[in-house]
Design a protein around this motif. Structure first.
Motif, PDB file in Angstrom:
ATOM      1  N   GLU A 187     -45.599  39.924 -15.502  1.00  0.00           N
ATOM      2  CA  GLU A 187     -44.195  39.717 -15.128  1.00  0.00           C
ATOM      3  C   GLU A 187     -43.547  41.058 -14.826  1.00  0.00           C
ATOM      4  O   GLU A 187     -43.839  42.050 -15.487  1.00  0.00           O
ATOM      5  N   ILE A 217     -41.023  33.607  -9.647  1.00  0.00           N
ATOM      6  CA  ILE A 217     -41.978  34.726  -9.641  1.00  0.00           C
ATOM      7  C   ILE A 217     -43.339  34.260 -10.165  1.00  0.00           C
ATOM      8  O   ILE A 217     -44.388  34.640  -9.640  1.00  0.00           O
ATOM      9  N   SER A 218     -43.300  33.397 -11.172  1.00  0.00           N
ATOM     10  CA  SER A 218     -44.566  32.975 -11.794  1.00  0.00           C
ATOM     11  C   SER A 218     -45.438  32.173 -10.843  1.00  0.00           C
ATOM     12  O   SER A 218     -46.602  31.918 -11.143  1.00  0.00           O
ATOM     13  N   ASP A 230     -48.016  33.511  -5.745  1.00  0.00           N
ATOM     14  CA  ASP A 230     -49.379  34.031  -5.695  1.00  0.00           C
ATOM     15  C   ASP A 230     -49.859  34.253  -4.272  1.00  0.00           C
ATOM     16  O   ASP A 230     -51.027  34.593  -4.057  1.00  0.00           O
ATOM     17  N   MET A 261     -37.555  33.654 -12.893  1.00  0.00           N
ATOM     18  CA  MET A 261     -38.849  33.866 -13.542  1.00  0.00           C
ATOM     19  C   MET A 261     -39.837  32.761 -13.158  1.00  0.00           C
ATOM     20  O   MET A 261     -41.015  33.027 -12.936  1.00  0.00           O
ATOM     21  N   ASN A 262     -39.357  31.527 -13.070  1.00  0.00           N
ATOM     22  CA  ASN A 262     -40.238  30.434 -12.633  1.00  0.00           C
ATOM     23  C   ASN A 262     -40.747  30.694 -11.220  1.00  0.00           C
ATOM     24  O   ASN A 262     -41.931  30.503 -10.924  1.00  0.00           O
ATOM     25  N   LEU A 270     -42.537  22.541  -7.172  1.00  0.00           N
ATOM     26  CA  LEU A 270     -43.173  22.799  -8.469  1.00  0.00           C
ATOM     27  C   LEU A 270     -42.150  23.101  -9.559  1.00  0.00           C
ATOM     28  O   LEU A 270     -42.299  22.672 -10.699  1.00  0.00           O
ATOM     29  N   ILE A 271     -41.137  23.893  -9.212  1.00  0.00           N
ATOM     30  CA  ILE A 271     -40.199  24.302 -10.257  1.00  0.00           C
ATOM     31  C   ILE A 271     -38.908  23.487 -10.210  1.00  0.00           C
ATOM     32  O   ILE A 271     -37.930  23.815 -10.891  1.00  0.00           O
TER      33      ILE A 271
END
Lengths: 435, 435, 435
Positions: B369, B397-398, B401, B394-395, B412-413
């Motif tokens: 992170e 960024i996670s 990919d 943060m979600n 997804l988020i």
């Protein structure tokens, strides 16, 4: 989905014909070997003259198994001191434990007891039991009768033979335009048992008659009448490479004659053509059909779908073995199976084979929607029904990309496969589809 | 999911502008060919000067179809013996059956009857009917009026022409940074019909104005205003290879102006980028939106998605054609579509195009992170809202990919795509994302 | 699915042992650096002598982060004018804001107020707060105590040091037959906090002891005791290539000691072996377990599963961090974790590691079903239980095609993995399976 009524292409008489065959076969005392099995095969051969009867010697290896000695049963009874036969094989095949070894002795009731088998929960029923691979002898009787046996001496006689002989099975091949095969397998090793045995035998016989008469048969059909388990193992072990190479669909035919529900049991793979076709037919003829899992298996799919064998064998039934109270008792008799039950089971399997025979990958010949009007494919008078039929035709055409089978299209557009076949024919005639 | 309020980037005035365009276009008597169609295209061209108007001669083949003769309607009426016009095309475009052939004769009421069309269930509505490919003539009227017609002699006059001419359609290309194309298609062949026609036309016009003004336009946009069915077939047949090669997303724009629900109809494929983007937008602006299936199709997606054409065309609507009582009657008028209904439809489509324009594959520039604190990306004062916004960041960024698109990440988020765009921009500015 | 009772292979004493370790470690004032962290590692090393303690200097880069200065806290209090210590670090570790900078001054209550932290909703709890990356000082206290503070002058003293030093973490490798690694990670940076910290530490210690004693260890195990976030970033940045290449499964171990529920939090990928094994174990030991999503993450999986790192790290917990009222307060104490809670958490993780260790791809040695009878694998006396065990054996065999792992088979036939292991062993012993 609305419940669709099957339009039988065969007359209503077929149910009665099937039931009469079952009636002829019912009295024969079958087992996995022996004279009763041969008599059964000869009866079938009379109706299906091309049936070949195989004989495999006792002692022959079949994968992990060995063909057992042949069992011949001449007579068997329990008599009392007065000589009266109380339990008599001549009265009912089920009275003798299958594969009982010979015995001829006097016993007390206590000594006799461990050789008696009955069902406390079903006191009127004679159970069906066998002991193929462990030598013993025994009698099956109703629990009610068992309770009437008084202390005393009894004469137990089993006049049987257990000796090297042969295991028999019947096989029949109907060649098609191509060598790819559909395998139908049914078993003929149960004595007087109607739904869990003879229903499968007679429905399979009728399917063969229908297949023989087909004007055009695309696929080759291989049909076997075998003793369950040891018979399918023997058949598989003698033909494994051929079957693995040729068979692309198939069904184990069993418990297909009562009047209750329809059932489906998948192949181990679960999504072979046999599975998809069976599911399509059942959901369209009876949306209430019962769907079992591989964990509920219990017949020859256990061998056909075993790892390394992996044939695409699914099962369509009426009420499944083990799931009805009469199962494996004297109550599974000729009253349990009915002409309409047999006819319904026959029709479900016939439809499934028709789906497999007629499954094609249709492709439109035109880009965009075709102009139906100029070809007279639009109804001139528009009613509710004709509008549904035009909608079906347009839905069908909209999926004919050459990569989607007619069976997949039928599932996509929620129409029974057999409603689409004439539509495809009409469109082919009008030059709108390539098949 | 919570209902998200759209933050309009355009003023509330856009709904009123759209409605006023519809009002201008409403009186024109359109059909799949003829002067009304051309007048409509010229009106659009006045607002979108780059619109190119194509003319395709009658008799031209378009796949399985042929461009029909042009239809020109000058006048039409049914008069009584006193000469009074009872049913008069001058009063309402819908009174004339589309593509009626010329007639000028006196008939009894009985003779006239087979040329009359009305709706017993909707006695106040004039139905909309056409007969493009079979020569006939007829009048549409309210069922209430029909019931007032007394036995007697009537003068039926249709002053029309059916003769070789042209079929017209409008096309406009807005070049982007890349040649990949988004296709927008709407139809302009219905006479005075508001939701099922003009809503699509005016929303598409407004989308073009918006696209023209974009500071940066990644993709090329091809927009067509065409007669339904025959128009899309003609357009496709002239441009098939180009369209199949270039178009990666697109929408058929229709029934997008009333104030009731939002609807989605998939492409035949069902999971193209157009479908995924449309579903994402609709579920985020109105979780109650109605989801139709390919079997419910009924407009030009029938051609665009037909086998062998297979363009990725999905449809976003307000209330779908065929699903509202006013459909294809005189009740589908300027009161049915509203400024807010049009604005909502426009916004839904604009958002969907924005999603497609802005869909990227973001990739974090750091492993693990990132430390947001040292970059001032953590709020100094922590409130419920800021904590949700940090969590969203943060979600996001996670999931960055480099293999997952921003649209997939948004799904997804569980965040609206448009909430993520400024977050991505902030992260790019801070060197934390590559896009 | 029926609730299965775990059959503990360890004695009930393990829960008490774990709780006593937690009791020893509880009083130490840990942070992400400093003497408390080192003392904790030395305690672990006493029990696990092979533990290697790493020291990484302040200022070392770890991806986007930098190891901070070391924090040493000697004393801290707020005293009133009479010199009486009202809030005293000596009484409870949590009274000091983690990483508080030194201070020694007199303030009015008003001035002091912005340095005080309490929880109005939980007036009896001292909150746990830190400020690792922004210099400040502060005290945490119960809200009830805060309300008793009267206007006046207070003496705030923080006797701390913030200076270049090291960050420590512990690492231990247990070599296996193969070099593929299972990674276990737990954190040791929270002061007196029982479920959200020490439960993970002591359960991990016990897992190491169990792994050390395994007669046969197929895989290599790498276990790290690290400060959360900065510790996992440091560990990852020093070993990234090795870990990405070797680690095929792993778990972050946290919040594993209370007596409430079981929880599962997926890896970002969501379907790694770690995830599948964790889900299998949890559904079989407690079908009521709670399933979280990647969006609920909050511990070191944030680093281990970040894009580009992508290790297969899933999380099994009892009540999850953030989801219980005592979380990050003085109420998360030695009463919250229980011997049985710790033992249940330990067992769930041990079972999961056993699943991974024992997961094989069994293949039948015979075609068709094996004849169990001749091998004495059929029970001689048939009871309900033995019939279930024969059914399980046959179901298992029917799936052993060499391409399906034992874990997949367990899910397919709805049996706990650990019930199948002895069945596989028996079948291998009888020559019926290759593994």
């Amino acid at each position: 989905m609305e419940k669709t009524t099957i339009k039988y292409t065969d007359s209503r008489d077929i149910g009665r014909k099937l039931h009469s065959w079952a009636k002829d076969l019912f009295p024969i005392c079958r087992s996995i070997t022996g004279p009763g099995l041969r008599e059964t095969l000869k009866y079938i051969q009379k109706i299906l003259p091309d049936l070949e009867i195989h004989s495999v010697p006792s002692g022959t290896r079949a994968f992990d198994w060995t063909v057992p000695n042949e069992w011949i049963i001449h007579d068997a009874y329990i008599a009392d001191e007065s000589g009266q036969r109380l339990v008599d094989f001549q009265e009912h095949n089920l009275h003798i434990l299958g594969y009982s070894e010979p015995v001829d002795k006097w016993l007390t009731l206590e000594e006799l007891d461990s050789h008696l088998f009955s069902l406390p929960d079903q006191p009127y029923a004679i159970p069906y039991l066998t002991s193929y691979y462990e030598r013993r002898w025994g009698f099956c009787l109703t629990h009610n009768q068992r309770k009437t046996l008084k202390p005393g001496r009894y004469h137990a006689l089993v006049d049987s033979e257990l000796k090297p002989g042969v295991l028999n099975y019947g096989e029949l091949v109907l060649p098609g335009e191509v060598e790819q095969e559909v395998l139908l397998s049914t078993y003929i090793c149960h004595p007087s048992m109607a739904n869990n045995e003879l229903s499968g035998t007679v429905v399979t016989m009728a399917l063969v008659q229908w297949l023989e008469c087909l004007a055009k048969r695309r696929y080759t059909y291989r049909i076997v009448f075998i003793p369950e388990t040891i018979g399918s193992l023997v058949f598989l072990s003698r033909n494994l490479n051929h079957l693995k190479h040729q068979v692309f669909a198939g069904f184990n035919i069993s418990c297909i004659g009562d009047d209750r529900i329809y059932s489906y049991l998948p192949s181990r793979n679960g999504s072979t053509l046999s599975d998809i076709a069976a599911l399509h037919v059942l959901k369209n003829i009876d949306p209430e059909f019962k769907r079992y899992s591989w964990l509920d298996r219990g017949s020859d799919e256990r061998q056909y779908c075993s790892p390394g064998v992996d044939l695409p064998i699914a099962t369509i039934m009426r009420t499944k073995y083990g799931e009805y109270p009469e199962y494996h008792t004297s109550l599974d008799d000729l009253n349990l199976i009915t002409p309409s039950g047999l006819e319904g089971g026959y029709s479900a399997l016939k439809r499934t084979l028709e789906v497999i025979e007629q499954n094609i990958f249709p492709k439109t010949t035109v880009l965009g929607e075709p102009q139906l009007g100029k070809r007279g494919l639009y109804p001139t008078l528009s009613t509710k029904n004709t509008s549904h039929s035009v909608e079906t035709m347009m839905n069908l055409i909209s999926c004919c990309d050459g990569n989607t089978s007619l069976l997949e299209i039928a599932d996509l557009i929620n129409e029974p496969f057999w409603e689409l076949v004439p539509v495809v024919e009409k469109l082919v005639d009008n030059g709108l589809l390539w098949v």
